[in-house]
Design a protein around this motif. Structure first.
Motif, PDB file in Angstrom:
ATOM      1  N   GLY A 294      -7.603  -0.763   7.933  1.00  0.00           N
ATOM      2  CA  GLY A 294      -6.700  -1.539   8.788  1.00  0.00           C
ATOM      3  C   GLY A 294      -6.229  -2.807   8.139  1.00  0.00           C
ATOM      4  O   GLY A 294      -5.309  -2.806   7.300  1.00  0.00           O
ATOM      5  N   PRO A 295      -6.842  -3.943   8.478  1.00  0.00           N
ATOM      6  CA  PRO A 295      -6.345  -5.250   7.986  1.00  0.00           C
ATOM      7  C   PRO A 295      -6.386  -5.407   6.472  1.00  0.00           C
ATOM      8  O   PRO A 295      -5.519  -6.059   5.901  1.00  0.00           O
ATOM      9  CB  PRO A 295      -7.277  -6.258   8.679  1.00  0.00           C
ATOM     10  CG  PRO A 295      -8.461  -5.481   9.127  1.00  0.00           C
ATOM     11  CD  PRO A 295      -7.981  -4.091   9.392  1.00  0.00           C
ATOM     12  N   ILE A 296      -7.395  -4.836   5.796  1.00  0.00           N
ATOM     13  CA  ILE A 296      -7.444  -4.985   4.336  1.00  0.00           C
ATOM     14  C   ILE A 296      -6.304  -4.201   3.687  1.00  0.00           C
ATOM     15  O   ILE A 296      -5.604  -4.702   2.791  1.00  0.00           O
ATOM     16  CB  ILE A 296      -8.811  -4.519   3.784  1.00  0.00           C
ATOM     17  CG1 ILE A 296      -9.918  -5.474   4.231  1.00  0.00           C
ATOM     18  CG2 ILE A 296      -8.774  -4.435   2.253  1.00  0.00           C
ATOM     19  CD1 ILE A 296     -11.304  -5.084   3.785  1.00  0.00           C
ATOM     20  N   ALA A 297      -6.092  -2.958   4.140  1.00  0.00           N
ATOM     21  CA  ALA A 297      -5.016  -2.135   3.567  1.00  0.00           C
ATOM     22  C   ALA A 297      -3.638  -2.717   3.873  1.00  0.00           C
ATOM     23  O   ALA A 297      -2.713  -2.660   3.036  1.00  0.00           O
ATOM     24  CB  ALA A 297      -5.124  -0.710   4.110  1.00  0.00           C
ATOM     25  N   SER A 298      -3.504  -3.316   5.062  1.00  0.00           N
ATOM     26  CA  SER A 298      -2.190  -3.856   5.459  1.00  0.00           C
ATOM     27  C   SER A 298      -2.003  -5.314   5.078  1.00  0.00           C
ATOM     28  O   SER A 298      -0.902  -5.861   5.199  1.00  0.00           O
ATOM     29  CB  SER A 298      -2.010  -3.706   6.972  1.00  0.00           C
ATOM     30  OG  SER A 298      -2.983  -4.474   7.673  1.00  0.00           O
ATOM     31  N   GLY A 299      -3.091  -5.984   4.649  1.00  0.00           N
ATOM     32  CA  GLY A 299      -3.009  -7.392   4.276  1.00  0.00           C
ATOM     33  C   GLY A 299      -2.940  -8.325   5.465  1.00  0.00           C
ATOM     34  O   GLY A 299      -2.517  -9.484   5.327  1.00  0.00           O
ATOM     35  N   ASN A 300      -3.391  -7.880   6.643  1.00  0.00           N
ATOM     36  CA  ASN A 300      -3.385  -8.705   7.858  1.00  0.00           C
ATOM     37  C   ASN A 300      -4.684  -9.513   7.898  1.00  0.00           C
ATOM     38  O   ASN A 300      -5.690  -9.090   8.453  1.00  0.00           O
ATOM     39  CB  ASN A 300      -3.268  -7.803   9.089  1.00  0.00           C
ATOM     40  CG  ASN A 300      -3.070  -8.599  10.364  1.00  0.00           C
ATOM     41  OD1 ASN A 300      -3.364  -9.786  10.423  1.00  0.00           O
ATOM     42  ND2 ASN A 300      -2.563  -7.929  11.399  1.00  0.00           N
ATOM     43  N   TYR A 301      -4.653 -10.714   7.320  1.00  0.00           N
ATOM     44  CA  TYR A 301      -5.884 -11.509   7.181  1.00  0.00           C
ATOM     45  C   TYR A 301      -6.339 -12.122   8.502  1.00  0.00           C
ATOM     46  O   TYR A 301      -7.525 -12.410   8.684  1.00  0.00           O
ATOM     47  CB  TYR A 301      -5.676 -12.589   6.116  1.00  0.00           C
ATOM     48  CG  TYR A 301      -5.452 -11.997   4.744  1.00  0.00           C
ATOM     49  CD1 TYR A 301      -6.475 -11.375   4.059  1.00  0.00           C
ATOM     50  CD2 TYR A 301      -4.184 -12.046   4.159  1.00  0.00           C
ATOM     51  CE1 TYR A 301      -6.259 -10.817   2.808  1.00  0.00           C
ATOM     52  CE2 TYR A 301      -3.956 -11.477   2.902  1.00  0.00           C
ATOM     53  CZ  TYR A 301      -5.007 -10.855   2.235  1.00  0.00           C
ATOM     54  OH  TYR A 301      -4.786 -10.283   1.013  1.00  0.00           O
TER      55      TYR A 301
END
Length: 585
Positions: free
Chosen positions: A57-64
């Motif tokens: 999710g956030p790591i793959a999409s870069g949503n920190y």
């Protein structure tokens, strides 16, 4: 034998039922423990699942921003898991210690009410093992047994369910090594179970040997057989060591094998997952989660194997404990109504044998009226001391009947009866504790003033006053720091404080010197006054005033009468008297 039968079964449901019976007083605590285990099992797959979601999710999409939230949730899961683990461990330990405390209480309560015949046939060391080691082994059963095994199974079900939910193909690849683990686990379980049982038997043998040798240490040193006894101990100690090494060997083989099988599972995941990544069929997060799942999955399987062994050894220990708790043959009869005794004693056609048909008493009949003194003489092995044991109800007779105040001894409350029979034995036993505690024998109704007055009456007060601490003087085990004569004088005080209706003196003056014997003669006369007394003695000089003297030979009455009457008969008693008279000269 019973333990061997139990060992052959994977699960003995009757014994498991008894184990659960020990849990009943702590149902609420056990329920709490089960709840904590369920919570712990539910938390087990939560962290890998969150890691998979975070990576994909956030790591793959870069949503920190979302990543910080997910990391916070993971920290919360870790904290919650730690708190649950803490309370789980504490509650399991608390529950196990409470239960083994109760079991040990029950075992000792039963042991102190078993007939003396049981102790004649059972090594003391084995009873010590039952009370201490076998009960202690149950600690692991209750702390990491029942509930923990259920928790492990629940954790396995949850983990494999989540794994199938994420990727059924990867799950099948992951669990393909389980048959290897199950086979190695079964072999390990069987081997360890057998070795643990050998360890238990070796411990029991060591306890029996050490207890017996310490008790007979003076004999070992007198005959200078220290080396021979050490060699015997060394042999038993080697058996114990080898049995333990066997169990260590099985553990040292099993866990590395289980780790290799687990690593093989991880390797298969990486191999298949790499192909899935290339073909875009599997995500990075799923592979990472599966690597964590495989470690979580294999760990409970390994723990279950160990815990089942613990449970099986607990079953073996419980079977031994239950053997004592359920022993009705050697238990004292049910308590009947308590009543005061007057002191009339009668043996009617009594036959008795410690070992079947090897008669110690043969058709023995005699009567001791209230206030009458009856003395028994005869060679060693004639059956004199057996009469005392039978009168106290320590053994059951084979034929005939024993009457107290005209009532069969079986109809008496034995605890009540014994409290009214005062016994002074040749070998006086003193427990570790103060002089006052040994004289009081747990009866808090006996005051310090009563103890001092009784000691003065027997003539032992001055001796006690010379001891450091006087009546608070700490007696060593078995009264080792006090002479045999002094111990016998103290036993007279102990009986006098009991104020019994029947007095039994079993070779009571045999270890007392002439000066001490004179000292206690007046006390004995006071003690015997208006009480029925049964006296067993080698020294005929101590029984010349007896109302009736009975000469025994090989369990049978040969002569009966007063001292003067027996001398005029010119029989066995006369010969015995002449031999002692010549020795005195």
């Amino acid at each position: 034998m019973k333990a061997e039968k139990t060992e052959k079964k994977i699960v003995d449901y009757q014994i498991l039922k008894r184990l659960f019976g020990f849990l009943l007083p702590y149902k609420s605590k056990f329920t709490l423990l089960v709840f904590l285990i369920i919570i712990g099992a539910l938390l087990a797959p939560a962290l890998p699942l969150m890691i998979q979601t975070t990576i994909d999710g956030p790591i793959a999409s870069g949503n920190y921003g979302q990543l910080a939230l997910y990391l916070g949730i993971m920290v919360l899961i870790l904290v919650l898991n730690s708190v649950v683990s803490y309370y789980n461990t504490y509650e399991a330990g608390w529950l196990s210690q409470q239960i083994i405390h109760d079991i040990r209480q029950q075992v000792f309560q039963k042991i102190i009410h078993l007939k003396l015949k049981y102790y004649d046939q059972t090594p003391i060391g084995k009873l010590v093992t039952r009370t201490i080691s076998d009960v202690e082994s149950l600690s692991e059963v209750f702390s990491s047994g029942f509930a923990a095994i259920a928790g492990d199974f629940l954790q396995l079900i949850l983990i494999i369910s989540v794994m199938f939910y994420l990727d059924w193909k990867l799950t099948l690849i992951s669990i393909s090594t389980i048959p290897l683990l199950l086979i190695s686990t079964y072999v390990f379980k069987e081997k360890v179970k057998k070795s643990f049982n050998q360890v238990r038997n070796a411990v029991a043998n060591l306890n029996s040997f050490v207890q017996e040798r310490i008790s007979g240490m003076s004999l070992i040193q007198i005959f200078n057989v220290q080396k021979q006894e050490f060699d015997k101990f060394n042999s038993l100690n080697l058996e114990h060591r080898n049995a333990n090494i066997k169990s260590i060997l099985y553990y040292s083989v099993y866990f590395p094998v289980a780790d290799v099988i687990s690593a093989l599972g991880v390797g298969l995941i990486v191999w298949y997952g790499a192909q899935g990544l290339i073909n875009h069929e599997v995500s990075y997060g799923t592979i990472t989660a599966f690597i964590m799942f495989i470690n979580q999955f294999f760990r409970p399987i390994r723990m279950i194997a160990d815990r089942i062994n613990t449970l099986q050894m607990g079953v073996v220990s419980v079977s031994r404990i239950i053997e004592i708790l359920d022993d009705q043959e050697n238990i004292e009869p049910e308590l009947v109504e308590k009543r005061e005794i007057k002191g009339e004693v009668a043996f009617k056609n009594v036959w008795f044998a410690y070992i079947e048909e090897q008669w110690v008493l043969k058709n023995l009949s005699f009567e001791a009226k209230i206030g009458e003194s009856v003395a028994f003489v005869g060679a060693t092995g004639a059956g004199k001391t057996s009469i005392i044991s039978l009168l106290n109800g320590f053994y059951a007779i084979n034929r005939g009947e024993i009457l107290v105040d005209g009532q069969n001894i079986n109809k008496w409350n034995l605890e009540n009866l014994r409290s009214q029979i005062g016994v002074v034995l040749q070998d006086v036993f003193l427990f570790k504790g103060s002089i006052a505690e040994n004289l009081r024998m747990g009866d808090q109704k006996i005051t310090d003033e009563m103890i001092v007055n009784a000691a003065k009456e027997v003539g032992v007060h001055e001796f006690i006053c010379r001891l450091p601490g006087q009546y608070a003087y700490e007696v060593m085990e078995r009264g080792a720091t006090i002479s045999m004569g002094q111990r016998q004088l103290l036993s007279f005080v102990r009986v006098l404080l009991q104020n019994p209706k029947i007095i039994i003196l079993d070779e009571a003056t045999s270890s007392i010197d002439s000066e001490s014997e004179e000292l206690i003669q007046n006390a004995i006369e006071k003690l015997m006054k208006n009480r029925t007394s049964i006296v067993i003695a080698h020294r005929l000089s101590t029984i010349q005033k007896a109302d009736k003297i009975i000469l025994l030979e090989k369990g049978q009455i040969m002569e009966v009468g007063t001292h003067q009457k027996l001398l005029t008969m010119n029989g066995l008693y006369t010969k015995l008297y002449e031999i002692q008279f010549e020795k005195a000269l």
